[in-house]
Design a protein around this motif. Sequence first.
Motif, PDB file in Angstrom:
ATOM      1  N   SER A   1      26.084 -33.479   4.701  1.00  0.00           N
ATOM      2  CA  SER A   1      25.217 -35.089   4.002  1.00  0.00           C
ATOM      3  C   SER A   1      25.338 -36.095   5.436  1.00  0.00           C
ATOM      4  O   SER A   1      26.123 -35.819   6.404  1.00  0.00           O
ATOM      5  N   CYS A   2      24.304 -37.103   5.247  1.00  0.00           N
ATOM      6  CA  CYS A   2      23.644 -37.974   6.599  1.00  0.00           C
ATOM      7  C   CYS A   2      22.869 -39.176   6.152  1.00  0.00           C
ATOM      8  O   CYS A   2      22.964 -39.303   5.059  1.00  0.00           O
TER       9      CYS A   2
ATOM     10  N   GLY B   1      22.148 -42.231   1.990  1.00  0.00           N
ATOM     11  CA  GLY B   1      23.267 -41.357   1.918  1.00  0.00           C
ATOM     12  C   GLY B   1      22.561 -39.725   1.206  1.00  0.00           C
ATOM     13  O   GLY B   1      22.134 -40.657  -0.120  1.00  0.00           O
TER      14      GLY B   1
ATOM     15  N   ASP C   1      27.144 -36.860   8.118  1.00  0.00           N
ATOM     16  CA  ASP C   1      28.462 -38.031   7.761  1.00  0.00           C
ATOM     17  C   ASP C   1      29.711 -36.820   8.339  1.00  0.00           C
ATOM     18  O   ASP C   1      29.735 -36.395   9.398  1.00  0.00           O
TER      19      ASP C   1
ATOM     20  N   GLY D   1      30.387 -38.880  -0.969  1.00  0.00           N
ATOM     21  CA  GLY D   1      30.346 -38.196   0.238  1.00  0.00           C
ATOM     22  C   GLY D   1      31.242 -37.195   0.876  1.00  0.00           C
ATOM     23  O   GLY D   1      30.815 -36.228   0.925  1.00  0.00           O
TER      24      GLY D   1
ATOM     25  N   SER E   1      34.871 -39.147   3.494  1.00  0.00           N
ATOM     26  CA  SER E   1      33.659 -39.286   3.811  1.00  0.00           C
ATOM     27  C   SER E   1      33.752 -40.969   4.818  1.00  0.00           C
ATOM     28  O   SER E   1      33.102 -42.001   4.466  1.00  0.00           O
ATOM     29  N   SER E   2      32.428 -40.739   6.228  1.00  0.00           N
ATOM     30  CA  SER E   2      32.191 -41.709   6.278  1.00  0.00           C
ATOM     31  C   SER E   2      31.248 -42.372   5.374  1.00  0.00           C
ATOM     32  O   SER E   2      30.651 -43.764   5.742  1.00  0.00           O
ATOM     33  N   LEU E   3      30.600 -41.368   4.968  1.00  0.00           N
ATOM     34  CA  LEU E   3      29.408 -42.499   4.044  1.00  0.00           C
ATOM     35  C   LEU E   3      29.597 -43.104   3.279  1.00  0.00           C
ATOM     36  O   LEU E   3      29.467 -44.172   3.120  1.00  0.00           O
TER      37      LEU E   3
END
Length: 583
Positions: free
Chosen positions: A30-31, A65, A88, A178, A255-257
């Motif tokens: 993920s990004c 995302g 992420d 995320g 998750s940072s997302l």
Amino acid sequence: MGRGGRVLLLAFVLFLTSHLTTPASAATKSCLLVLSDLTSWPALIAGVTNQYEQLYLFKEISAIGLQIDNSLFPALKQLPGVLAVIPDRLHKVQTTRSWEFLRLESGGEPKKEWKYDAKFGEGVVIGNVDTGVSPTSQSFRDDGFGAPSGWRGKCDSGEDSTFHCNKKLIGARFFNAGIQVPNFLDQPVEGKQLNQTDLNSPRDYDGHGSHTLSTAGGGFVQGASAFGRGKGTAKGGSPRARVASYKACYTAGCSSLDILAAILAAVEDGVHVLSLSVGAPAADYVADLMAIGTLYAVHKGVAVVASAGNSGPQPGSVSNLAPWILTVGASTMDRDFAADVVFGNSTIKGRSLSASTLPVGQPYPMISGQNACAADQSIDNSTLCFPGSLDPAKVRGKIVVCTRGVNGRVEKGLVVKQAGGIGMVLCNDAGGVDIIADPHLLPAVHCSYSQCWDLFKHLQSTQFPVGYITAKDELGVKPAPVMADFSSRGPNTITPQILKPDVTAPGVDVIAAYSEEAPATDLPFEDRRVPYNMVSGTSMSCPHVAGVAGLIKAKHPDWSPAMIKSAIMTTGESRVQQATELH
């Protein structure tokens, strides 16, 4: 986001994006894809691949995302209009006495500055990004609250039909796209795997989120205690504020997302203060989605408070370094959960959070773990009170003295209890330094190595040693505050000229609301459920400052986040409390 704000954020990303690196190995990851224009992003990505999944659309910051093969990250970076591709990252979540120690009350009565000037934070909304909230906690009752005005948020119960908000807990949402990306949690910790019940509800199944949110904005609850200790009136720093929970963390992590999605949602909902007791190792601001999200929040007028991390005392371990975040370390307050062991003509002092003690003046037989060794066990094991190592015939009805090490501190008490013991003295070994007030399963006390020397001598020199355990809450302990050993230290590894953490606040042995959906401790055998619990960490100090930020916002509603941060930092002091001063 207005044109000026978007230009500010995009300029920030462009300035720092050259520092990003791309993982070498290919896998679905993920990004965050940051774009100059969101208008035709699907067609743009189609030039590289059609194998992706959209997790979030962040119109506020012109970003998306994505779940996509990370071998394509370099190709995505080369597309026209792509400003950054940010992977992420895994983040982790980092009272009845606090506010008197912070001089907001005296003798259990609120001071006029707290009650009348700041009105206990009335009119302010505090948002909390964490593990969710327990809606049934007494700390979130809506007694005396009217309908909120200007609130744009919602109560998303997900698949939890029994979850309800009220006029105090006015919002609850959860974000999980995320954390569910395959391979995001490469090696989940045993007992911390994702489960659908947790993922699809704003309810707190960990306890952390309820604790932090109630510390910032929980209402007044009389008679609160942790295992019967520290009894008093629980309340947050802004007890008349309304609160909203944004669940982006789960028992397995965050998750940072998901955190970014929660922050942006909180801003759009209309919160005034954001409390973030989460963190990850320091990274360049452009690679830190919390830094990007909080920059947007501050630009929109939301004060942001975050925890410094629990990786101390290692130098340079502090996280949440962005200069627009108010970063909080953890320190002690002037309360201690003391316990004594009385034997012969001696008394040694220690600490404990045991829910029960042995009757004062009624001595019980005592025995060392070494002398209580079972026939098929080694003395080394019984000294440590290792499972199965104690002989019930030798232990039954006695206080057992165990040495710290290998197995858990509370687990040792369970071993003693299962063997028929009625109490435990836990002694540090020669290398042990700290003594912990644990919620033991039987009357117990944890003592230092030096204190235990006298006890071991007594056990060796007395044919029939006896003693008893007492416990009491001690107030006015000096010196205080003292920096917690675990609290992450500076210097700032990203921008050394900016000092971090910014301030410190009570973060040791903090009592606040807990979720009864979660076990009282992380121990695998734990079956106790408690409405209030004692926890330590910079996660606990962060909401103390968020609560204070709520008070300032209530008194000065037109103040900017920078003004609130400045007021808190410039009115703090660096000396310890020796008499009646707070610093």
